[in-house]
Motif scaffolding. Structure first.
Motif, mmCIF file in Angstrom:
data_model
loop_
_atom_site.group_PDB
_atom_site.id
_atom_site.type_symbol
_atom_site.label_atom_id
_atom_site.label_comp_id
_atom_site.label_asym_id
_atom_site.label_seq_id
_atom_site.Cartn_x
_atom_site.Cartn_y
_atom_site.Cartn_z
ATOM 1 N N LEU A 71 36.207 31.721 31.590
ATOM 2 C CA LEU A 71 35.041 32.519 31.248
ATOM 3 C C LEU A 71 34.649 32.281 29.785
ATOM 4 C CD1 LEU A 71 33.026 34.838 31.974
ATOM 5 C CD2 LEU A 71 34.781 36.427 31.151
ATOM 6 N N ARG A 91 40.690 33.309 30.746
ATOM 7 C CA ARG A 91 41.035 33.149 32.157
ATOM 8 C C ARG A 91 41.081 34.522 32.814
ATOM 9 N NH1 ARG A 91 40.343 28.225 34.474
ATOM 10 N NH2 ARG A 91 41.258 26.551 33.215
ATOM 11 N N VAL A 92 40.194 34.746 33.757
ATOM 12 C CA VAL A 92 40.168 35.997 34.511
ATOM 13 C C VAL A 92 40.248 35.645 35.994
ATOM 14 C CG1 VAL A 92 38.867 38.096 35.040
ATOM 15 C CG2 VAL A 92 38.751 37.108 32.742
ATOM 16 N N ASP A 94 39.810 35.303 39.866
ATOM 17 C CA ASP A 94 38.675 35.587 40.752
ATOM 18 C C ASP A 94 38.988 36.790 41.637
ATOM 19 O OD1 ASP A 94 37.331 33.405 39.740
ATOM 20 O OD2 ASP A 94 38.086 32.031 41.283
ATOM 21 N N THR A 96 38.825 39.911 40.821
ATOM 22 C CA THR A 96 39.319 41.082 40.101
ATOM 23 C C THR A 96 38.266 42.182 40.120
ATOM 24 O OG1 THR A 96 40.572 39.637 38.617
ATOM 25 C CG2 THR A 96 40.256 41.913 37.909
ATOM 26 N N ASP A 98 35.907 45.320 39.087
ATOM 27 C CA ASP A 98 35.171 45.454 37.833
ATOM 28 C C ASP A 98 35.945 46.221 36.773
ATOM 29 O OD1 ASP A 98 33.094 44.007 38.843
ATOM 30 O OD2 ASP A 98 31.846 45.740 39.356
ATOM 31 N N ARG A 101 38.730 44.077 35.579
ATOM 32 C CA ARG A 101 38.153 42.917 34.898
ATOM 33 C C ARG A 101 37.739 43.287 33.474
ATOM 34 N NH1 ARG A 101 35.515 38.112 36.357
ATOM 35 N NH2 ARG A 101 33.808 37.509 34.991
ATOM 36 N N ARG A 102 37.176 44.481 33.332
ATOM 37 C CA ARG A 102 36.744 44.929 32.014
ATOM 38 C C ARG A 102 37.922 44.960 31.033
ATOM 39 N NH1 ARG A 102 32.367 48.266 30.951
ATOM 40 N NH2 ARG A 102 32.286 48.917 33.133
ATOM 41 N N LEU A 104 40.855 43.354 31.367
ATOM 42 C CA LEU A 104 41.380 42.003 31.162
ATOM 43 C C LEU A 104 40.552 41.240 30.122
ATOM 44 C CD1 LEU A 104 42.290 40.824 34.782
ATOM 45 C CD2 LEU A 104 43.869 41.315 32.899
ATOM 46 N N VAL A 105 39.242 41.380 30.228
ATOM 47 C CA VAL A 105 38.367 40.712 29.258
ATOM 48 C C VAL A 105 38.601 41.284 27.865
ATOM 49 C CG1 VAL A 105 35.970 40.391 28.539
ATOM 50 C CG2 VAL A 105 36.605 40.070 30.935
#
Length: 217
Positions: A71, A91-92, A94, A96, A98, A101-102, A104-105
């Motif tokens: 990403l 790297r996140v 696929d 995941t 939302d 994901r938030r 992790l980012v």
């Protein structure tokens, strides 16, 4: 007058003449010295401007290579007296959700902020005030869903570090994309919504990111 006295008188007059001639020669000597000084200034002393390098300028990464790494994101580093966006990748996994994901980012962005800038970035003048070891978690039961809680209370971060975190988060998939981010710490202290403004990006050390208290979800 005896001959011996006449000889002594001539010797005295001769010495007096030498002294007078020496005194008359001093102004001429001064002019010669001054002339030498004037001529010395005619020697060129300008060797050209000092060598300089372009600060806060990096080569653009290859788009295909950047995409292959994961990403594409940006983090804000300090360069000169302002914050400048620098490209990074995360790297996140696929699929995941939302909410996960938030987080992790956000954690990936924190890790990137804490990394020592590359040699090219350091050469261009980039640096970071975010220290390693900081973690981020998602909202608690009564927090707004876009809350990010840091392991270090935001109020305890330096002005530079807080500006880096706020501007990096607010401009990423970790936030709502409206130029702000809701941050809290590990305690029950009130949450605050921080804004990344042009003023903060241009003067991160002297201006704290504007914030307002968040009451709940």
């Amino acid at each position: 007058m005896s001959s011996e006295r006449r000889q002594r008188a001539r010797a005295v007059r001769a010495r007096a003449g030498l002294n007078v001639r020496g005194l008359l020669a001093l102004p001429l000597l001064g002019l010669l010295v001054a002339g030498c000084g004037i001529r010395s200034t005619e020697v060129p002393t300008d060797f050209g401007p000092a060598p300089s390098r372009v600060r806060c300028s990096l080569s653009e990464p290859d788009a295909a290579t950047q995409a292959s790494r994961g990403l594409a994101v940006q983090v804000f580093l300090l360069c000169g007296s302002s914050l400048v966006a620098v490209d990074r990748s995360l790297r996140v996994p696929d699929g995941t959700a939302d909410s996960a994901r938030r987080v992790l980012v956000a954690q990936g962005l924190l890790d990137q902020l804490a990394k020592t800038p590359s040699a090219a970035e350091r050469e261009a003048g980039y640096q970071t005030y975010v220290r390693g070891g900081m973690t981020v978690s998602g909202p608690r039961a009564k927090d707004p869903e876009d809350t990010l809680r840091l392991s270090t209370p935001p109020a305890e971060l330096s002005a530079y570090a807080l500006a880096q975190v706020v501007c990096t988060f607010s401009d990423s998939a970790a936030a709502e994309g409206d130029g702000s981010v809701v941050l809290g710490g590990p305690t029950t202290a009130p949450l605050r919504r921080y804004d990344c403004t042009d003023e903060v990006r241009s003067r991160p050390g002297s201006l704290q990111p504007a914030s307002s208290e968040v009451t709940g979800g």
